[in-house]
Design an enzyme around this catalytic site. Structure first.
Site, PDB file in Angstrom:
ATOM      1  N   LYS A 260      33.831  34.236  26.584  1.00  0.00           N
ATOM      2  CA  LYS A 260      34.249  34.693  25.192  1.00  0.00           C
ATOM      3  C   LYS A 260      35.673  35.325  25.234  1.00  0.00           C
ATOM      4  CE  LYS A 260      34.635  38.163  23.217  1.00  0.00           C
ATOM      5  NZ  LYS A 260      35.750  38.593  22.245  1.00  0.00           N
TER       6      LYS A 260
ATOM      7  N   GLY B  15      40.230  43.737  30.326  1.00  0.00           N
ATOM      8  CA  GLY B  15      40.682  44.454  29.286  1.00  0.00           C
ATOM      9  C   GLY B  15      40.737  46.157  29.456  1.00  0.00           C
TER      10      GLY B  15
ATOM     11  N   GLU C 147      39.365  43.829  35.854  1.00  0.00           N
ATOM     12  CA  GLU C 147      41.054  43.849  35.899  1.00  0.00           C
ATOM     13  C   GLU C 147      41.301  44.781  34.672  1.00  0.00           C
ATOM     14  OE1 GLU C 147      44.609  43.715  35.111  1.00  0.00           O
ATOM     15  OE2 GLU C 147      44.373  41.573  34.794  1.00  0.00           O
TER      16      GLU C 147
ATOM     17  N   CYS D  25      49.168  44.573  31.508  1.00  0.00           N
ATOM     18  CA  CYS D  25      48.383  45.468  32.211  1.00  0.00           C
ATOM     19  C   CYS D  25      49.314  46.234  33.401  1.00  0.00           C
ATOM     20  CB  CYS D  25      47.031  44.697  32.713  1.00  0.00           C
ATOM     21  SG  CYS D  25      47.362  43.254  33.909  1.00  0.00           S
TER      22      CYS D  25
ATOM     23  N   GLU E 105      48.016  54.599  28.556  1.00  0.00           N
ATOM     24  CA  GLU E 105      48.577  53.212  28.439  1.00  0.00           C
ATOM     25  C   GLU E 105      48.823  52.936  26.891  1.00  0.00           C
ATOM     26  OE1 GLU E 105      45.669  49.774  29.002  1.00  0.00           O
ATOM     27  OE2 GLU E 105      47.338  49.074  30.342  1.00  0.00           O
TER      28      GLU E 105
END
Ligand code: NAI
Ligand code: MG
Length: 490
Positions: free
Chosen positions: A187, A240, A262, A296, A393
């Protein structure tokens, strides 16, 4: 430097439907969603909006390919050859794929060519090489028994990926899964489905049997959640936001799916006064502003030793003022737009918050232009550990500089975050560098460099930054089950 200016290249849009069992099919519901060009806010294409019905078909195709197709019985080395072939086809379409990635995501085409695509191709070649090197052990047990282990594919892998490095995330997921002999239901992110679909087309052209790779574009809570809930999926690999991972982990518990995650970060980048100053400035700049700050592992907390603080900040400001923002398809562009309106709004909110909390905005801080989701490279000085911009973040071109004078405190300050994905240290003192590397709680530590990636080097997070490792030999484990076989010898 190139002496001739490359023309701006418009990529072709070819695949916009679900790829299931080797066929391109519209979503069962007939629905589509728009993928937009974040530089112009214009629609690029309508893409099939898959949901549970399409995921179910994809899982059936993947299961069938695993159990009845040629894939499950193929010699491992031949499986490897098909992965090599996919990498070769990507190499042939290098320019076109870079342009398509740039169009859908907004990243500068120069970066897509210098970083994304070379890493994608290298990753696939690397895992192609592993396909025939996955084997068990013979184990000396007590008694007249012969015991050995077999390493078998975990089965159907459900893979859910984000939009920041669309093709690279495909390669990180497909590479080890295919090498291990799994089949795949992927996906892609709703913001950036186009290059994943193009890669599926190339996988078919490479000769990877139908049903081995299936792609269902769509939204997270519908298509993504359906992959997680489906009892025919054996494993989830997700990249994500940590909040999404928490939802997935709870849901995956129902069917005891193996999960690897992750996730995000708030990575410390520690610059000591004895560092090579210009190298550290360049490393801090790259470590944060690369990919519009949508990494990330972005070095978003830059800790600078007091003695060099003012000089360091001035050099960062100078670098920012020279940064070229604009059309991502223009080969001269260094920074494109953020991926979508939601990310743009989130980042602008944090910029306002930073100002309100008393940090000093010494560069940028505003939208760039009036069309597209461009944000100026932004630098906050005088950031304190408790501020939101030092904890959350932001996932945008917003750097926080935090001053330190007490070297004994720096490890605690660096570790004072729920995340633990990456860290960097800049110093000419080798002992100090290794001391920090040992003490910092992060999955990756860079010494006198930043964002150095290699398909062979494991990558992943401590704490809330993830679970498990991608890349390297380590990532193969994510896609394998171990079976113990014991034979009576008398
Ligand atoms: P997200 O975690 O919502 O999306 C990532 C992927 O998960 C997409 O394919 C999405 O469709 C899917 N997804 C969303 N909800 C799902 C669900 N309930 N079940 C299954 N799949 C689901 O991240 P999003 O909303 O795109 O970005 C939000 C923030 O997350 C960013 O601002 C950034 O801070 C962080 N992020 C971190 C990334 C990383 O590389 N670690 C990548 C993308 C975002
Ligand atoms: Mg989300």
């Amino acid at each position: 430097m190139a002496t001739t200016i490359e023309p701006i290249r418009k990529p072709k849009i070819q695949q916009t439907e679900c790829f299931i069992g080797g066929k391109w099919i519209p979503a069962a519901s007939g629905k589509t969603f728009a993928t937009i060009n974040p530089a112009t806010e214009e629609v690029i294409a309508q893409v099939a909006e898959g949901d549970a019905a399409d995921v179910d078909l994809a899982v059936q195709a993947a299961r069938n390919a695993l159990e009845n197709g040629p894939w499950g019985t193929m010699d491992a080395r031949d499986r490897g050859a098909l992965i090599h072939k996919l990498a070769d086809l990507l190499t042939e379409e290098f320019d076109e794929l870079a342009a398509l990635e740039s169009l859908d995501n907004g990243k500068p085409i120069s970066e897509a060519k210098a970083a994304d695509l070379p890493l994608v191709i290298d990753c696939l070649h690397y895992y192609a090489g592993w396909a025939d090197k996955i084997h068990g052990k013979t184990i000396p047990v007590r008694g007249p028994y012969f015991t050995y282990t077999r390493r078998e594919p975990v089965g159907v892998a459900g893979q859910i990926i984000p939009w920041n490095f669309p093709m690279l995330m495909v390669a990180w997921k497909w590479g080890p899964a295919l090498a291990a002999g799994c089949t795949i239901v992927m996906k892609p992110a709703e913001q950036t489905p186009l290059t994943c679909l193009r890669m599926a087309r190339l996988a078919q052209k490479a000769g990877i049997p139908d049903g081995v790779i299936n792609v269902v574009p769509g939204y997270g809570p519908t298509a993504g959640a359906a992959v997680v809930a489906h009892p025919g999926v054996d494993k989830i690999a997700f990249t994500g936001e940590h909040r999404t991972a928490q939802i997935i982990m709870r849901e995956a518990a129902e069917t005891m799916k193996r999960c690897t995650f992750e996730l995000g970060g708030k990575s410390p980048n520690i610059v000591f006064a004895d560092a090579d100053l210009d190298a550290a400035v360049a490393g801090a700049h790259l470590g944060l502003y690369l990919n519009q700050g949508q990494c990330c592992c972005a070095g978003s907390r830059v800790f600078v030793e007091g003695k060099i603080h003012d000089k360091f900040v001035q050099k960062l400001v100078d670098m920012n003022s020279g940064r070229k923002l604009g059309n991502p398809l223009d080969p001269e562009t260094q920074q494109g737009p953020q991926v979508d309106k939601a990310q743009f709004d989130k980042i602008m909110h944090y910029i306002e918050l930073g100002k309100k909390e008393g940090a000093k905005c010494v560069s940028g801080g505003k939208r760039h232009g009036t069309k597209g989701y461009f944000i100026e490279p932004t630098l906050f000085d005088g950031v304190k550990d408790h501020m939101s911009i030092a904890n959350d973040e932001i996932f945008g071109p917003v750097m926080s500089v935090l001053r330190f004078d007490d070297v004994d405190e720096i490890v605690d300050r660096a570790n004072n975050t729920m995340y633990g994905l990456a860290a960097a240290v800049w110093t000419r003192d080798i002992g100090k560098a290794h001391h920090i590397a040992a003490k910092v709680k992060a999955g990756t530590v860079w010494i006198n460099c930043y964002d150095v990636f290699d398909a062979a080097a494991p990558f992943g997070g401590f704490k809330m930054s993830g679970m498990g490792r991608e890349l390297g030999e380590k990532a193969l484990d994510n896609y394998l089950e171990e079976k113990t076989v014991t034979v009576a010898m008398s």
